[in-house]
Design a protein around this motif. Structure first.
Motif, PDB file in Angstrom:
ATOM      1  N   PRO A 176       0.807  -1.226   0.000  1.00 53.99           N
ATOM      2  CA  PRO A 176       0.000   0.000   0.000  1.00 53.99           C
ATOM      3  C   PRO A 176       0.832   1.263   0.000  1.00 53.99           C
ATOM      4  O   PRO A 176       0.400   2.289  -0.520  1.00 53.99           O
ATOM      5  CB  PRO A 176      -0.824  -0.135   1.292  1.00 53.99           C
ATOM      6  CG  PRO A 176      -0.912  -1.611   1.532  1.00 53.99           C
ATOM      7  CD  PRO A 176       0.406  -2.163   1.076  1.00 53.99           C
ATOM      8  N   ALA A 177       2.039   1.202   0.571  1.00 55.19           N
ATOM      9  CA  ALA A 177       2.880   2.391   0.656  1.00 55.19           C
ATOM     10  C   ALA A 177       3.422   2.818  -0.697  1.00 55.19           C
ATOM     11  O   ALA A 177       3.640   4.008  -0.936  1.00 55.19           O
ATOM     12  CB  ALA A 177       4.033   2.141   1.629  1.00 55.19           C
ATOM     13  N   ASP A 178       3.652   1.858  -1.605  1.00 54.93           N
ATOM     14  CA  ASP A 178       4.266   2.222  -2.884  1.00 54.93           C
ATOM     15  C   ASP A 178       3.389   1.950  -4.104  1.00 54.93           C
ATOM     16  O   ASP A 178       3.693   2.428  -5.193  1.00 54.93           O
ATOM     17  CB  ASP A 178       5.616   1.508  -3.056  1.00 54.93           C
ATOM     18  CG  ASP A 178       5.534  -0.001  -2.869  1.00 54.93           C
ATOM     19  OD1 ASP A 178       4.597  -0.626  -3.386  1.00 54.93           O
ATOM     20  OD2 ASP A 178       6.441  -0.559  -2.215  1.00 54.93           O
ATOM     21  N   SER A 179       2.290   1.191  -3.937  1.00 53.30           N
ATOM     22  CA  SER A 179       1.476   0.797  -5.095  1.00 53.30           C
ATOM     23  C   SER A 179      -0.010   0.853  -4.745  1.00 53.30           C
ATOM     24  O   SER A 179      -0.661  -0.183  -4.584  1.00 53.30           O
ATOM     25  CB  SER A 179       1.865  -0.620  -5.553  1.00 53.30           C
ATOM     26  OG  SER A 179       3.237  -0.706  -5.852  1.00 53.30           O
ATOM     27  N   PRO A 180      -0.582   2.048  -4.650  1.00 55.05           N
ATOM     28  CA  PRO A 180      -1.997   2.157  -4.273  1.00 55.05           C
ATOM     29  C   PRO A 180      -2.914   1.618  -5.360  1.00 55.05           C
ATOM     30  O   PRO A 180      -2.566   1.581  -6.543  1.00 55.05           O
ATOM     31  CB  PRO A 180      -2.194   3.666  -4.091  1.00 55.05           C
ATOM     32  CG  PRO A 180      -1.139   4.282  -4.962  1.00 55.05           C
ATOM     33  CD  PRO A 180       0.040   3.364  -4.878  1.00 55.05           C
ATOM     34  N   TRP A 181      -4.118   1.198  -4.939  1.00 57.45           N
ATOM     35  CA  TRP A 181      -5.135   0.768  -5.883  1.00 57.45           C
ATOM     36  C   TRP A 181      -5.676   1.975  -6.634  1.00 57.45           C
ATOM     37  O   TRP A 181      -5.767   3.073  -6.088  1.00 57.45           O
ATOM     38  CB  TRP A 181      -6.278   0.067  -5.145  1.00 57.45           C
ATOM     39  CG  TRP A 181      -5.860  -1.166  -4.427  1.00 57.45           C
ATOM     40  CD1 TRP A 181      -5.570  -1.287  -3.095  1.00 57.45           C
ATOM     41  CD2 TRP A 181      -5.649  -2.465  -5.007  1.00 57.45           C
ATOM     42  NE1 TRP A 181      -5.202  -2.581  -2.812  1.00 57.45           N
ATOM     43  CE2 TRP A 181      -5.242  -3.328  -3.960  1.00 57.45           C
ATOM     44  CE3 TRP A 181      -5.776  -2.981  -6.301  1.00 57.45           C
ATOM     45  CZ2 TRP A 181      -4.950  -4.670  -4.169  1.00 57.45           C
ATOM     46  CZ3 TRP A 181      -5.486  -4.322  -6.520  1.00 57.45           C
ATOM     47  CH2 TRP A 181      -5.082  -5.152  -5.464  1.00 57.45           C
ATOM     48  N   THR A 182      -6.060   1.757  -7.892  1.00 58.06           N
ATOM     49  CA  THR A 182      -6.612   2.858  -8.680  1.00 58.06           C
ATOM     50  C   THR A 182      -7.983   3.276  -8.181  1.00 58.06           C
ATOM     51  O   THR A 182      -8.380   4.434  -8.349  1.00 58.06           O
ATOM     52  CB  THR A 182      -6.720   2.462 -10.156  1.00 58.06           C
ATOM     53  OG1 THR A 182      -7.590   1.325 -10.267  1.00 58.06           O
ATOM     54  CG2 THR A 182      -5.363   2.090 -10.719  1.00 58.06           C
ATOM     55  N   ASP A 183      -8.714   2.347  -7.590  1.00 61.03           N
ATOM     56  CA  ASP A 183     -10.065   2.627  -7.108  1.00 61.03           C
ATOM     57  C   ASP A 183     -10.385   1.594  -6.031  1.00 61.03           C
ATOM     58  O   ASP A 183     -10.280   0.398  -6.273  1.00 61.03           O
ATOM     59  CB  ASP A 183     -11.062   2.518  -8.261  1.00 61.03           C
ATOM     60  CG  ASP A 183     -12.482   2.913  -7.869  1.00 61.03           C
ATOM     61  OD1 ASP A 183     -12.763   3.032  -6.662  1.00 61.03           O
ATOM     62  OD2 ASP A 183     -13.312   3.092  -8.780  1.00 61.03           O
ATOM     63  N   PRO A 184     -10.774   2.036  -4.834  1.00 62.61           N
ATOM     64  CA  PRO A 184     -11.076   1.068  -3.774  1.00 62.61           C
ATOM     65  C   PRO A 184     -12.394   0.331  -3.987  1.00 62.61           C
ATOM     66  O   PRO A 184     -12.621  -0.705  -3.369  1.00 62.61           O
ATOM     67  CB  PRO A 184     -11.132   1.937  -2.515  1.00 62.61           C
ATOM     68  CG  PRO A 184     -11.534   3.288  -3.017  1.00 62.61           C
ATOM     69  CD  PRO A 184     -10.880   3.433  -4.359  1.00 62.61           C
ATOM     70  N   ALA A 185     -13.275   0.853  -4.851  1.00 63.55           N
ATOM     71  CA  ALA A 185     -14.592   0.230  -5.002  1.00 63.55           C
ATOM     72  C   ALA A 185     -15.061   0.303  -6.452  1.00 63.55           C
ATOM     73  O   ALA A 185     -16.028   0.999  -6.772  1.00 63.55           O
ATOM     74  CB  ALA A 185     -15.600   0.916  -4.079  1.00 63.55           C
TER      75      ALA A 185
END
Length: 371
Positions: free
Chosen positions: A336-345
């Motif tokens: 999560p620190a370096d590769s966030p999701w484009t959309d949580p939902a």
């Protein structure tokens, strides 16, 4: 969960009886605690393991095909398309050591010929990226203009951030049975690129059949190398013995001056990473981050009211597992620190496929999209 038998010491019957009584008491307590924990878990989110592997260690990665149980999901109040979910059914895909030998070249890769159908595929892909760059990045909360008024362009996955890596690797599923009928529809999934890399490696499903593309971002643009997903490809670059099939890809910045990158596929027969494409120069994608994602260019089939691919890929699992980033010479799982999701939902309706489910199968290092 794998259970291991508890060793009982051989000895007199008295000691054995005592041990059994203690085990029975513990089991009773454990059952009560487990019931309470299960009840509590129904109100929380799924847990995921994000432990980093030792650099150079061989991983036993998984490519996941989730066998959904809608009744169970409904009972827990969980929306499978929206919530972080641990897949119920899994298919194991071997994730090779990123530091395994790099030697040889991918046989069968070629510079593609020009054709009207390929030109359409290239044009849609390039315009989608340009539109994303104009809007400051492919963020689904600020979706760019569609490259074509009749096409929906959408995506979901992880975005490795600037300054976090100089290499990316992942194991991607591929489905030779998925065939695209409409010439204007394209599914690029999974597709991966590192920050500033000179290429993007794409699993491309289009009317001419499934292929791997090494898209050139530092030169002329377009697919510089293509590789058909055929029996020869499956025999070399997928380990076999499981479904869905999955191959492993690696993009790394190489030594020397300038921005030189190599894209590699892992050959399971030779246990080597083989060069697919090498290029140097300036990244012209216009985006300052990397990505590993599911992506569509889709239109509605008038006969069904949903996207063409929604029916054609009904049984296809789009999965990317063992996503790792290289930094300072060490490979570690995307986090999560370096590769966030484009959309949580994400919502399948935005993808012209209401039944599409988006599963965060790991702590940002594994995702699955399927119906």
């Amino acid at each position: 969960m794998r259970r291991h038998p508890h060793p009982l010491a051989t000895g007199c019957r008295t000691l054995l009886a005592a041990a059994l009584l203690l085990a029975s008491a513990a089991l009773t307590t454990g059952t009560a605690q487990g019931s309470a924990a299960q009840s509590s878990a129904g109100h929380g989110s799924a847990e995921h393991s994000g432990a980093a592997a030792e650099p150079g260690a061989r991983l036993a990665g998984t490519a996941t095909a989730s066998d959904a149980r809608p009744g169970a999901a409904a009972a827990s109040g969980m929306n499978p398309a929206r919530d972080t979910a641990r897949p119920i059914g899994t298919t194991t895909a071997h994730a090779p050591d990123p530091a395994a030998p790099h030697r040889g070249r991918v046989t069968g890769a070629r510079t593609p010929d020009r054709s009207p159908a390929r030109d359409r595929a290239v044009r849609a892909f390039a315009e989608g990226r340009r539109a994303a760059a104009r809007e400051g990045g492919p963020d689904r909360f600020h979706r760019p203009a569609r490259p074509d008024a009749d096409l929906t362009h959408d995506w979901w996955g992880v975005f490795p951030q600037p300054g976090t890596h100089d290499g990316i690797t992942a194991t991607h599923t591929v489905d030779p049975a998925y065939h695209v009928r409409d010439s204007e529809n394209f599914t690029y999934a999974p597709t991966t690129k590192a920050q500033n890399s000179c290429m993007e490696v794409v699993t491309a499903y289009w009317q001419s059949g499934p292929e791997l593309w090494a898209w050139d971002w530092c030169g002329a643009g377009g697919p510089a190398k293509t590789l058909p997903v055929d029996a020869a490809f499956l025999a070399k670059y997928t380990p076999g013995g499981g479904a869905p099939a999955a191959y492993s890809v690696q993009l790394v910045r190489e030594g020397g001056s300038g921005n030189t990158w190599g894209a590699y596929l892992y050959n399971h027969r030779t246990a080597n990473w083989e060069l697919l494409y090498r290029q140097s120069g300036k990244d012209q994608s216009g985006l300052d981050h990397g990505w590993d994602m599911f992506e569509i260019y889709a239109s509605v089939n008038p006969a069904t009211g949903v996207g063409w691919y929604c029916t054609e890929a009904r049984n296809t699992v789009f999965d990317s597992s063992a996503i790792k980033l290289r930094r300072d010479g060490a490979w570690n799982p995307a986090s999560p620190a370096d590769s966030p999701w484009t959309d949580p939902a994400p919502d399948g309706r935005d993808f012209l496929c209401p039944g599409l489910r988006f599963l965060r199968a790991g702590a940002d290092d594994h995702w699955t999209v399927r119906q």
